[in-house]
Design a protein around this motif. Structure first.
Motif, PDB file in Angstrom:
ATOM      1  N   ASN A  12       0.801  -1.224   0.000  1.00  0.00           N
ATOM      2  CA  ASN A  12       0.000   0.000   0.000  1.00  0.00           C
ATOM      3  C   ASN A  12       0.836   1.278   0.000  1.00  0.00           C
ATOM      4  O   ASN A  12       0.300   2.366   0.200  1.00  0.00           O
ATOM      5  CB  ASN A  12      -0.971   0.011   1.179  1.00  0.00           C
ATOM      6  CG  ASN A  12      -0.246  -0.010   2.515  1.00  0.00           C
ATOM      7  OD1 ASN A  12       0.980  -0.019   2.579  1.00  0.00           O
ATOM      8  ND2 ASN A  12      -0.996  -0.021   3.602  1.00  0.00           N
ATOM      9  N   TYR A  14       2.418   4.544  -1.206  1.00  0.00           N
ATOM     10  CA  TYR A  14       1.918   5.495  -2.204  1.00  0.00           C
ATOM     11  C   TYR A  14       3.030   5.799  -3.208  1.00  0.00           C
ATOM     12  O   TYR A  14       4.047   6.399  -2.865  1.00  0.00           O
ATOM     13  CB  TYR A  14       1.438   6.767  -1.521  1.00  0.00           C
ATOM     14  CG  TYR A  14       0.843   7.776  -2.489  1.00  0.00           C
ATOM     15  CD1 TYR A  14      -0.283   7.468  -3.234  1.00  0.00           C
ATOM     16  CD2 TYR A  14       1.412   9.043  -2.643  1.00  0.00           C
ATOM     17  CE1 TYR A  14      -0.842   8.384  -4.114  1.00  0.00           C
ATOM     18  CE2 TYR A  14       0.856   9.975  -3.513  1.00  0.00           C
ATOM     19  CZ  TYR A  14      -0.265   9.629  -4.246  1.00  0.00           C
ATOM     20  OH  TYR A  14      -0.807  10.537  -5.122  1.00  0.00           O
ATOM     21  N   PHE A  64      -2.535   1.153  -5.168  1.00  0.00           N
ATOM     22  CA  PHE A  64      -1.657   0.174  -4.524  1.00  0.00           C
ATOM     23  C   PHE A  64      -1.255  -0.862  -5.561  1.00  0.00           C
ATOM     24  O   PHE A  64      -1.703  -0.799  -6.720  1.00  0.00           O
ATOM     25  CB  PHE A  64      -2.368  -0.510  -3.342  1.00  0.00           C
ATOM     26  CG  PHE A  64      -3.785  -0.920  -3.642  1.00  0.00           C
ATOM     27  CD1 PHE A  64      -4.062  -2.052  -4.401  1.00  0.00           C
ATOM     28  CD2 PHE A  64      -4.853  -0.176  -3.171  1.00  0.00           C
ATOM     29  CE1 PHE A  64      -5.368  -2.434  -4.688  1.00  0.00           C
ATOM     30  CE2 PHE A  64      -6.166  -0.536  -3.446  1.00  0.00           C
ATOM     31  CZ  PHE A  64      -6.417  -1.667  -4.206  1.00  0.00           C
TER      32      PHE A  64
END
Length: 279
Positions: A12, A14, A64
């Motif tokens: 996840n 960024y 993601f």
């Protein structure tokens, strides 16, 4: 549970990079998601959408990756995409493959967050996305907003060989569940357990022990599962605004749950199968 997607790996971090032709695009409209018209979960790709908008890749927001497959949040093109249709996001509870169901509902959680943070809550100006973090900011007053996660508890209340099961009032979900509720400001998660059980069924509990946690994107929640023993009388005083019913079930009489994607279901099945719970 829905987030248990091994051997697939969810990342996840960024990484606001430009999408590739084969990148998956999650497009939502209210409570619906755009999926291929099939029995399995198939998201459109950048390549699919470029047939309708050649600049579509420039309008994507990175979400993601799962394994090496990247997922992006896209805007509704307002066109009929051949071979695709709108489906209710509740279908992610039962559609396969599970790792894509997890991707779809996690993307939906982020979609709702972006939708509700288009404007600054402090000065009202339009928010812009940050280039390094998953954050939106106001260029006028400097207000910064990060995705919020609401902590909540799931409580399996045990009385000897009986488990307390309940059903929600005025909810679409009509099956049996456990006592649940959100943590309030200024209380520990263990205090939430005691308060929610007392508020919803009028019972005291003791010997609170942690079982497992679960991200639950359907309600923007991080769930904390606990088992606790009844402390005192077992007479139920029902909060009828929250619950339609609550009753004690002997282990052998607990209804079989048809799906095991939720922490609630796993905890109910765990009690039903185990002779004793000493976590």
């Amino acid at each position: 549970m829905i987030q248990e997607i091994y051997p697939h790996i969810y990342k996840n971090e960024y990484i606001p990079r430009k999408p590739e032709k084969k990148s998956f695009v999650c497009i939502y409209r209210g409570k619906e998601v755009l999926l291929k018209d099939s029995e399995d979960i198939v998201f459109p790709t950048i390549e699919d959408l470029e047939k309708y908008d050649v600049d579509v890749a420039e309008k994507m927001t990175y979400l993601f990756t799962i394994d090496k497959q990247s997922f992006y949040l896209g805007e509704d093109l307002k066109n009929h995409i051949e071979g695709y249709c709108w489906k209710d996001t509740e279908l992610f509870r039962r559609l396969k493959p599970q790792y894509l169901a997890f991707a779809g509902i996690t993307g939906y959680q982020l979609y709702r967050w972006y939708q509700s943070h288009k404007f600054c809550g402090k000065c009202g100006k339009k928010m812009v996305q940050d280039g390094k973090e998953r954050m939106v900011k106001c260029e006028k007053c400097g207000q910064m907003e990060y995705p919020k996660i609401s902590p909540a508890v799931i409580v399996g209340v045990i009385n000897g060989k009986r488990l307390l099961l309940s059903k929600y009032a005025d909810r679409d979900y009509k099956k049996y569940a456990l006592i649940a509720g959100y943590a309030e400001i200024g209380e520990t998660i263990e205090e939430t357990v005691k308060r929610e059980v007392m508020e919803e069924v009028g019972l005291k509990v003791k010997n609170i022990r942690f079982y497992k946690s679960q991200p639950w994107s359907f309600t923007d929640t991080l769930l904390f599962g606990f088992f606790a023993d009844l402390d005192g009388e077992d007479k139920i005083t029902l909060d009828t605004e929250e619950l339609a019913l609550a009753e004690w079930f002997e282990r052998e009489d607990i209804p079989i749950m048809d799906k095991n994607i939720s922490l609630t279901n796993e905890m109910i099945l765990h009690f039903k199968k185990e002779k004793d719970i000493d976590i």
